[in-house]
Design a protein around this motif. Structure first.
Motif, PDB file in Angstrom:
ATOM      1  N   VAL A 134     -14.869   3.418  -1.319  1.00  0.00           N
ATOM      2  CA  VAL A 134     -14.693   2.565  -2.494  1.00  0.00           C
ATOM      3  C   VAL A 134     -14.227   3.467  -3.629  1.00  0.00           C
ATOM      4  O   VAL A 134     -14.954   4.372  -4.043  1.00  0.00           O
ATOM      5  N   LEU A 135     -13.006   3.248  -4.097  1.00  0.00           N
ATOM      6  CA  LEU A 135     -12.439   4.058  -5.167  1.00  0.00           C
ATOM      7  C   LEU A 135     -12.658   3.373  -6.511  1.00  0.00           C
ATOM      8  O   LEU A 135     -12.763   2.144  -6.602  1.00  0.00           O
ATOM      9  N   ASP A 136     -12.699   4.184  -7.561  1.00  0.00           N
ATOM     10  CA  ASP A 136     -12.882   3.651  -8.918  1.00  0.00           C
ATOM     11  C   ASP A 136     -11.544   3.118  -9.419  1.00  0.00           C
ATOM     12  O   ASP A 136     -10.934   3.659 -10.340  1.00  0.00           O
ATOM     13  N   VAL A 137     -11.095   2.046  -8.765  1.00  0.00           N
ATOM     14  CA  VAL A 137      -9.813   1.413  -9.080  1.00  0.00           C
ATOM     15  C   VAL A 137     -10.082  -0.005  -9.559  1.00  0.00           C
ATOM     16  O   VAL A 137     -10.649  -0.810  -8.811  1.00  0.00           O
ATOM     17  N   PHE A 160     -11.254   0.605  -0.315  1.00  0.00           N
ATOM     18  CA  PHE A 160     -11.396  -0.529  -1.214  1.00  0.00           C
ATOM     19  C   PHE A 160     -11.327  -0.074  -2.664  1.00  0.00           C
ATOM     20  O   PHE A 160     -11.569   1.089  -2.976  1.00  0.00           O
ATOM     21  N   GLY A 161     -11.051  -1.022  -3.562  1.00  0.00           N
ATOM     22  CA  GLY A 161     -11.220  -0.821  -4.994  1.00  0.00           C
ATOM     23  C   GLY A 161     -12.517  -1.459  -5.447  1.00  0.00           C
ATOM     24  O   GLY A 161     -13.320  -1.927  -4.638  1.00  0.00           O
ATOM     25  N   ARG A 162     -12.736  -1.515  -6.775  1.00  0.00           N
ATOM     26  CA  ARG A 162     -14.006  -1.983  -7.306  1.00  0.00           C
ATOM     27  C   ARG A 162     -14.271  -3.462  -7.039  1.00  0.00           C
ATOM     28  O   ARG A 162     -15.414  -3.902  -7.059  1.00  0.00           O
ATOM     29  N   ALA A 163     -13.237  -4.265  -6.802  1.00  0.00           N
ATOM     30  CA  ALA A 163     -13.436  -5.684  -6.499  1.00  0.00           C
ATOM     31  C   ALA A 163     -13.495  -5.943  -5.004  1.00  0.00           C
ATOM     32  O   ALA A 163     -13.405  -7.088  -4.568  1.00  0.00           O
TER      33      ALA A 163
END
Length: 272
Positions: A204-207, A93-96
Motif C-alpha cells: 500500500v503506497l502513500d498515493v 495499492f494506493g490509499r483508497a
C-alpha cells in the motif's frame, strides 16, 4: 453488510480469482488481495479485505547491497541456479485500495549461500505492475548470513511518486525473533507447492486516490467466540480474538506486540 451481500461478494471474488481475472473494482473497491490467489485452479478462501485509508507499507533500511540499473525482468532464476524455487505475487495499492498500474518494483536478495552479487546482477531485477496493479517475481528462497533473518529487499514506486524502500520476510523463521530489523507487518504469506514455495504480499503506497464506489458500513456486532486482542498476549495457532468489532483466527503462534494488530498483519491473523 448483510449476509446475502457478503456471500455474493465472496462468490464473485472466488470466481474471478479461479478464472484468473480481476475482480470488479465497482464491487470490491479494489482487486482481490494477492493472498487470495488460487493455486491450481482451486477457488480460494476469502482473505482480509483491503480498506480505504489502509496504512502505507512501512519503510525499512536499504542496507549496503543495493545496486541501481538492475535489468528489467520478472524471473531471477537462470539455468543451474541452486536453491528452493520461490514465486512471489501481489498487488500494489494506493490509499483508497485501488490498484496502481505501472508501479516500479526493484528486487534484490542474497543467493542460497547468503551472498549478494556486488559485481553483476544475479538475483537483482526490476519490473512494473500491470493495469490491475499485479506483479509476479520468480526467484529462490534467499540464504542466511550472520546477523539477519531470511528476507528480500524491494523498492516500490508509483509513477511520479516517492520511492518506498522496504524488506519482505518469511514466517516461521527462528531468526525472526533475534533480527532487530524484522517487523511482522512485512511478513509474506508463504505456502508449499510441491518442492517449491509460493509467497504473496500486497503493498500500500502513500498515493492519494478517489474511491470509485461506496463501501458497506461495517457491522457493529461483536463476532462470537474469542477474547479481545491484547499486546503481550501469547497466541497459539487457531486462537480466536476480536479486534475492532471483527473476529480473527491466529495463523501462527506468536506474542502480540504494538503494531501487530490483526488487520495490520495478515500473515498472523485471518479475518473470519
Amino acid at each position: 453488510m448483510d449476509e446475502e451481500n457478503k456471500l455474493s461478494r465472496k462468490t464473485v471474488l472466488k470466481a474471478a480469482l479461479a478464472a484468473g481475472v480481476a475482480a470488479p473494482v465497482a464491487l470490491f473497491g479494489g482487486p482481490a488481495l494477492a493472498r487470495a490467489n488460487a493455486v491450481g485452479g482451486t477457488a480460494p478462501e476469502l482473505t482480509p479485505a483491503c480498506h480505504d485509508d489502509d496504512e502505507p507499507t512501512m519503510e525499512q533500511t536499504e542496507g549496503p547491497y543495493f545496486k541501481p540499473n538492475s535489468p528489467e525482468r520478472t524471473n531471477l532464476v537462470t539455468p543451474g541456479t541452486q536453491g528452493t524455487r520461490l514465486t512471489v505475487t501481489g498487488y500494489v495499492f494506493g490509499r483508497a485500495c485501488l490498484p496502481v498500474g505501472r508501479a516500479l518494483l526493484d528486487f534484490w536478495q542474497a543467493d542460497v549461500n547468503g551472498a549478494y552479487d556486488n559485481t553483476g546482477y544475479t538475483f537483482r531485477g526490476h519490473q512494473y505492475t500491470d493495469a490491475q496493479g499485479a506483479f509476479t517475481l520468480s526467484t529462490i528462497v534467499p540464504g542466511l548470513y550472520p546477523g539477519r533473518t531470511r528476507h528480500i529487499h524491494v523498492k516500490v514506486q508509483a509513477p511520479g511518486r516517492p520511492v518506498l524502500t522496504t524488506q519482505l520476510y518469511f514466517p516461521g523463521e527462528p531468526r525472526n525473533n533475534t533480527d532487530t530489523i524484522f517487523d511482522a507487518r512485512l511478513l509474506m504469506t508463504v505456502r508449499d507447492n510441491g518442492s517449491a514455495k509460493e509467497a504473496a504480499f500486497d503493498f500500500v503506497l502513500d498515493v492519494p486516490q478517489t474511491p470509485t464506489s461506496t463501501r458497506p458500513t461495517p457491522t457493529s456486532a461483536t463476532p462470537p467466540g474469542g477474547t479481545s486482542w491484547a499486546v503481550g498476549t501469547a497466541y497459539a495457532a487457531g486462537a480466536r480474538v476480536t479486534y475492532g468489532g471483527r473476529g480473527y483466527v491466529c495463523l501462527q503462534a506468536h506474542t502480540a506486540q504494538p503494531g501487530w494488530e490483526p488487520p495490520a498483519v495478515p500473515a498472523l491473523w485471518r479475518a473470519e
